[in-house]
Design a protein around this motif. Structure first.
Motif, short mmCIF file in Angstrom:
data_model
loop_
_atom_site.label_atom_id
_atom_site.label_comp_id
_atom_site.label_asym_id
_atom_site.label_seq_id
_atom_site.Cartn_x
_atom_site.Cartn_y
_atom_site.Cartn_z
N ARG A 174 -1.30 -36.23 -102.63
CA ARG A 174 -2.30 -35.24 -102.98
C ARG A 174 -2.62 -34.33 -101.79
N VAL A 197 -0.12 -31.65 -102.08
CA VAL A 197 -0.48 -30.73 -103.18
C VAL A 197 -1.54 -29.74 -102.70
N ALA A 198 -2.58 -30.25 -102.01
CA ALA A 198 -3.67 -29.40 -101.54
C ALA A 198 -3.17 -28.36 -100.52
N ASP A 215 -0.29 -27.02 -100.56
CA ASP A 215 0.61 -26.10 -101.27
C ASP A 215 1.82 -25.73 -100.39
N GLY A 245 1.94 -27.20 -104.69
CA GLY A 245 0.72 -26.96 -105.44
C GLY A 245 0.91 -26.90 -106.94
N LYS A 305 -0.05 -31.00 -109.79
CA LYS A 305 -1.37 -31.57 -109.51
C LYS A 305 -1.70 -32.81 -110.32
#
Length: 545
Positions: free
Chosen positions: A120, A123-124, A126, A184, A187
């Motif tokens: 994660r 993901v944050a 990106d 990103g 999610k």
């Protein structure tokens, strides 16, 4: 899309997709221009119509799954060391079952949450995902340096001189198919402890903001774990090892071991039925398209005869209702896969009479006239005899609702792929069955590959509704996949796939399957025995299939 838009020469599909937000469910994952799929990071060329795919489209969902998988592999290396080997073993209810191979590490819930947390973080941030095209030897060197010997060996058999690797924050990996442009885009996911490893759970294509529902398919999972042991026994866990066996003239031994394992399993199932002969009167066999149900039923009947049991095979197709009574779908099209397309009262009445020892004349369905006929085919069961029914609804209790549960023995059969391309790229069970069906349709039914591909979505939708929801009802599960079959099917399937033109709708699937089959060395099927399930598709079976 229904919109006309202008763009500059540097515009990417991602740039255009952002202007068309909300046209698909969830994030846009992929573009289609004319009859070709395009990664979002690619620049647009040409003026043809562009369609965007989200995860509600199978092609878009594949991209999403690869993106999450890339995050996971990268996170494992960053958290647990570059020598940590992570293996994607198989798919389970559209989730990926993975294991981390590190002897001194026990995967706890705490470590799993740490791993998901790391994913994660990516993901944050990106982070961009880059496609790097390089010479084959350079790609092999990178794979070896990163400890991915399976990929280095896979590239050895690659005929193309270039290889596409994907790069994420300095880490390179190879994936069979396209990637999202950045981290990103992925999610919604969850890591769930399962068996000796964990499942990567993905979003529901119909509702991309939530995870797909999961009910533990314990019997199917047990079969996959058994197949992992079979692969280890045969010394072939991925395509590179299969190719090595072929190049070292070990293919015949591989066939014989695999077929022996199949025969042993069929004999074990016959033993299970024999032990319950004081109660069981009906054996029900069900499975999706191209699972080899007919050959399996014949082999099971032989094993039952060895045990002194006389089987009577009954085709559920002969119990179709007359054509004008066939139920229709929402589009008014006759739905022959609906359970009400069968005359259930007649079937149950005949079964009860046969179980009671009465003489019953069985119907024969005339597919030309769409009516049932009676041609003197009579059965009267005696002691030590049993009925064997094969059909897609065999595991649905509605089919035989008037037969007591203890009198039924249910078998689910499917071709659940044993082999993977490499540690991070699994072979789709659906693709394997599609290739089987394509070869059989061309060999024996006069259909070309385009026709088979065009019908495949309807086939799989019918299976999702009528077969897979009932698979855990089975007393036993039989995996009809063989570790060697794609090397044999390749030489039958490729010429058909190459016949599909670029302007045909089926070209996208054909192109993907051609690339997939390109990983395999071709091998002749001369040493495949004539009672093999694979002979049902390539020809030469000793059974009437």
């Amino acid at each position: 899309m229904g919109k006309e838009m202008t763009y500059t020469p540097c515009t990417t599909y991602e740039d255009l997709a952002k202007k068309c937000a909300g046209t698909v469910k969830g994030p846009v994952m992929l573009a289609r221009q004319e009859n070709r799929l395009r990664e979002l990071s690619r620049r647009i060329c040409g003026e043809e119509e562009i369609t965007f795919y989200g995860i509600d489209n199978e092609e878009g969902l594949r991209v999403y799954r690869r993106g999450v998988l890339f995050l996971m592999v990268k996170a494992v290396r960053d958290l647990f060391g570059e020598d940590s080997l992570v293996v994607v073993e198989h798919s389970l209810q559209k989730n990926l079952y993975c294991e981390i191979r590190r002897p001194e590490m026990k995967l706890t819930e705490e470590l799993l949450r740490k791993l998901e947390g790391k994913m994660r973080e990516y993901v944050a941030l990106d982070l961009p995902i880059y496609k790097r095209t390089m010479r084959k030897e350079e790609a092999r060197a990178i794979a070896r340096k990163q400890g991915m010997l399976d990929k280095a060996e896979l590239f050895r058999y690659r005929r193309a001189s270039n290889v596409n690797l994907y790069e994420l924050d300095g880490y390179f990996d190879y994936f069979y198919g396209y990637m999202p442009p950045s981290t990103g885009y992925t999610k919604v996911f969850h890591l769930m402890a399962y068996e000796n490893g964990f499942l990567i759970r993905f979003p529901d294509p119909k509702n991309p903001e939530v995870l797909r529902e999961f009910s533990d398919p314990k019997k199917i999972s047990a079969v996959f774990l058994e197949q992992m042991k079979w692969c280890q026994l045969m010394g072939v866990n991925n395509v590179a090892e299969l190719n090595l066996a072929i190049s070292q003239d070990k293919f015949g031994d591989l066939i014989r071991i695999n077929e022996a394992l199949h025969e042993k399993k069929v004999a074990e199932i016959a033993d299970m039925i024999h032990k319950r002969m004081d109660q069981v009167r009906v054996v029900l066999i069900a499975g999706p398209s191209s699972s080899g149900k007919t050959s399996f039923a014949n082999r099971l009947c032989i094993q039952l005869k060895v045990l002194g049991v006389k089987p009577h095979k009954i085709s559920l197709d002969d119990y179709f209702v007359e054509r004008d009574k066939t139920p229709v779908d929402e589009n008014g099209k006759k739905n022959y896969e609906h359970i009400q397309a069968l005359d259930l009262p007649l079937l149950n009445d005949d079964l009860k009479k046969m179980i009671a020892g009465e003489c019953v004349e069985l119907p024969t369905y005339n597919f030309i006239t769409g009516k049932r006929e009676y041609n003197g085919n009579r059965i009267q069961m005696a002691s030590g005899e049993i009925l064997v029914l094969e059909g897609i609804h065999g595991l649905n209790d509605m089919l035989t609702s008037e037969i007591p549960a203890e009198q039924k023995f249910k078998i689910f059969i499917s071709a659940m792929t044993q082999l993977n391309v490499d540690d991070h790229n699994r072979i789709s069970t659906s693709d394997s069955r599609l290739i089987r069906r394509m070869v059989r349709d061309h060999q024996f039914r006069g259909r070309d590959a385009a026709t088979t591909i065009a019908q495949w979505d309807d086939v799989t939708e019918g299976e999702a509704e009528n077969i897979f929801p009932y698979q855990e009802n089975a007393d036993v599960v039989f995996n009809s996949a063989t570790i060697y079959e794609l090397s044999v099917l390749k030489q039958y399937a490729e010429p058909q796939l190459f016949r599909i033109r670029e302007d045909q709708p089926e070209y996208i699937t054909a192109k993907r399957l051609i690339k997939f089959l390109g990983y395999f060395l071709a091998a002749p099927g001369l040493e495949i025995p004539n009672n093999s399930l694979i002979k049902e598709f390539i020809g030469g079976s000793c059974f009437k299939v």
